[in-house]
Design an enzyme around this catalytic site. Structure first.
Site, PDB file in Angstrom:
ATOM      1  N   ASP A 149      54.445  29.170  68.602  1.00 33.48           N
ATOM      2  CA  ASP A 149      53.491  28.587  67.670  1.00 33.48           C
ATOM      3  C   ASP A 149      53.929  27.152  67.448  1.00 33.48           C
ATOM      4  O   ASP A 149      55.017  26.752  67.839  1.00 33.48           O
ATOM      5  CB  ASP A 149      53.513  29.371  66.346  1.00 33.48           C
ATOM      6  CG  ASP A 149      52.578  28.792  65.295  1.00 33.48           C
ATOM      7  OD1 ASP A 149      51.552  28.196  65.677  1.00 33.48           O
ATOM      8  OD2 ASP A 149      52.867  28.922  64.095  1.00 33.48           O
ATOM      9  N   SER A 150      53.071  26.367  66.808  1.00 33.90           N
ATOM     10  CA  SER A 150      53.458  25.001  66.476  1.00 33.90           C
ATOM     11  C   SER A 150      54.511  24.975  65.373  1.00 33.90           C
ATOM     12  O   SER A 150      55.247  24.012  65.257  1.00 33.90           O
ATOM     13  CB  SER A 150      52.228  24.219  66.014  1.00 33.90           C
ATOM     14  OG  SER A 150      51.577  24.912  64.969  1.00 33.90           O
ATOM     15  N   CYS A 194      49.368  31.450  67.874  1.00 32.33           N
ATOM     16  CA  CYS A 194      48.742  30.338  67.150  1.00 32.33           C
ATOM     17  C   CYS A 194      47.276  30.336  67.554  1.00 32.33           C
ATOM     18  O   CYS A 194      46.955  30.349  68.752  1.00 32.33           O
ATOM     19  CB  CYS A 194      49.410  29.026  67.566  1.00 32.33           C
ATOM     20  SG  CYS A 194      48.515  27.542  67.076  1.00 32.33           S
ATOM     21  N   GLU A 233      52.333  26.501  53.031  1.00 33.21           N
ATOM     22  CA  GLU A 233      53.671  25.953  53.291  1.00 33.21           C
ATOM     23  C   GLU A 233      54.317  25.451  52.003  1.00 33.21           C
ATOM     24  O   GLU A 233      55.532  25.456  51.869  1.00 33.21           O
ATOM     25  CB  GLU A 233      53.599  24.862  54.363  1.00 33.21           C
ATOM     26  CG  GLU A 233      53.046  25.441  55.663  1.00 33.21           C
ATOM     27  CD  GLU A 233      53.513  24.747  56.923  1.00 33.21           C
ATOM     28  OE1 GLU A 233      54.021  23.621  56.844  1.00 33.21           O
ATOM     29  OE2 GLU A 233      53.347  25.345  58.000  1.00 33.21           O
ATOM     30  N   CYS A 235      43.616  31.963  61.367  1.00 30.95           N
ATOM     31  CA  CYS A 235      44.789  31.087  61.445  1.00 30.95           C
ATOM     32  C   CYS A 235      45.951  31.938  60.970  1.00 30.95           C
ATOM     33  O   CYS A 235      45.825  32.677  59.992  1.00 30.95           O
ATOM     34  CB  CYS A 235      44.608  29.866  60.549  1.00 30.95           C
ATOM     35  SG  CYS A 235      46.135  28.912  60.319  1.00 30.95           S
ATOM     36  N   HIS A 280      48.518  31.321  59.362  1.00 29.73           N
ATOM     37  CA  HIS A 280      49.012  31.086  58.001  1.00 29.73           C
ATOM     38  C   HIS A 280      48.229  31.891  56.963  1.00 29.73           C
ATOM     39  O   HIS A 280      48.754  32.201  55.899  1.00 29.73           O
ATOM     40  CB  HIS A 280      48.861  29.607  57.619  1.00 29.73           C
ATOM     41  CG  HIS A 280      49.964  28.716  58.099  1.00 29.73           C
ATOM     42  ND1 HIS A 280      50.074  28.326  59.408  1.00 29.73           N
ATOM     43  CD2 HIS A 280      50.991  28.118  57.446  1.00 29.73           C
ATOM     44  CE1 HIS A 280      51.125  27.519  59.537  1.00 29.73           C
ATOM     45  NE2 HIS A 280      51.695  27.383  58.358  1.00 29.73           N
TER      46      HIS A 280
END
Lengths: 269, 269
Positions: free
Chosen positions: B3-4, B66, B150, B183, B185
């Protein structure tokens, strides 16, 4: 001048206003944006790579138009290139220290808002103390301000609630006499920040940002302007490392003028 | 798997639960995070570089953990490596199509939340239509969800106000029968998303995410599990391209277990 993305355009906007006869090359390293959450080594590596590109392109001075890069990479960039290098932290520190030094000099508290990286670097407290060690600096990282600004949510209930969450303890506990917007994105939210600060403190607090202060420092470095100071149309050249299309809209918003050409460059090395 | 940044850890968490006897190597390209706002060419270049590293490290299958990379780089990664490659979009599309196909089959509307890049790619509408072309897909980019997660603001007034801003028009106009968290997240905010959706629609809407669906797809690819299926302690190896220190805290939060070792690797090339 360079930044990780669009933020530095608030600095370019000030440079275009103060130095209308100079030619600017702006590089946004958008393939690697943002730098504010990254470590010092990474920010230094990216900064040096972009700075070398600017020198190779013929620039006779470099402005690090990003607070995080100014905090972490000023020395590394200075060591890597032979042209003068200006950061966006020192000029603001000089301006704030000057403002708070004017009598009555009882005002000693400075609040700084910035990215996590800039705050962790202690670049502002260090820069302010180096000029006037009686200043007391308080900091607060505001990581949501950058995505808010990039989303275009610069006013209204959500930005106000977020600004209040960040500012309330910082301002209430320290009652600062100056508030530094220590990230080049934050001037886009200055109205809501000023309003929330006034609501918390019950008075206005002067806001300081990188644009004007850096323009003054650059003007001093470049020497006396030509006698013919008639303004010309802004004509900065813009280059990015990711898709230029993604950059066009937001660049117009940050620069406050239409932007029609953005070039793509590859710095992957 | 790669993933990034940290988002893919919600997928790793599901893989560790479903496939406790397999060994995972997770690479977060944190020096270049986020990918969700970047262009297709950039995402492909980064993805191929990380995928090659995974093969060189001995991986026998790759999960693109991702959504943005799954949307843009699945074919490029498949072309670049010789091991099987799984994305996180197809498995969710299969699961949603199956859920909405069960009688009564009158439920035809699917809402997708994702990054700007994933939404612009139309990867979800395409994947869903390829399985069942009677499904009608509606999308909404939610760029503030990633920085919110985050920052750790996954519940409370601010995330709720932001979720309401994104979800209100999407849900009110389309009254969807399934809501995809497109996504990696977003599962960290699933409680607030479910609550806001219920408030807008006046009923529950089933949420779908990448973790479980991808784990099922990977289990099928890897074949029958060993007869000894007694769980072992999770022991995924974690590698990042930026500072490991910055990754430790947030990784623990995403994985829901303590993380004590994160390695640094350099993929700058």
């Amino acid at each position: 001048m360079f930044d990780s993305g669009v933020g530095g355009l608030t600095v370019l906007r000030a440079l275009e206003r103060h130095l209308p006869r100079d030619a600017f090359l702006y590089v946004g390293d958008t393939a690697r944006v943002p730098w504010g959450t990254k470590g010092p080594d990474t920010v230094q590596r990216y900064s040096v790579r972009v700075a070398r590109h600017l020198v190779d392109s013929g620039c006779r001075a470099i402005v690090i138009a990003c607070n995080t890069a100014s905090a972490f990479a000023l020395e590394a960039v200075r060591a890597a290139v032979s042209v003068p290098v200006i950061d966006v932290i020192t000029p603001v520190a000089v301006e704030v220290a000057r403002a708070l030094a004017a009598p009555p000099a009882s005002a000693r508290h400075v609040a700084v808002l910035g990215t996590r990286g800039t705050v962790a670097s202690h670049a502002y407290p260090r820069a302010l103390a180096a000029i006037d060690n009686t200043l007391i600096t308080h900091q607060r990282p505001c990581p949501l301000f950058v995505p808010l600004v990039e989303e275009g949510w610069v006013d209204g209930a959500v930005p106000e609630a977020i600004a209040r969450t960040y500012l309330d303890p910082l301002l209430r506990e320290n009652s600062p006499d100056a508030l530094i917007l220590g990230c080049t994105h934050y001037p886009m939210m200055s109205a809501v920040i000023a309003r929330v600060a006034r609501a918390i403190l019950g008075r206005d607090v002067p806001l300081f940002e990188s644009g004007d202060a850096t323009a003054n420092a650059l003007a001093e470095l470049l020497g006396a302007p030509s006698p013919d100071t008639r303004p010309v149309a802004p004509s900065a050249r813009l280059q990015v490392t990711d898709s230029p299309e993604l950059f066009l809209d937001i660049a117009s918003r940050f620069l406050g003028r239409p932007v029609d050409t953005v070039e793509h460059i590859d710095l992957a090395g």
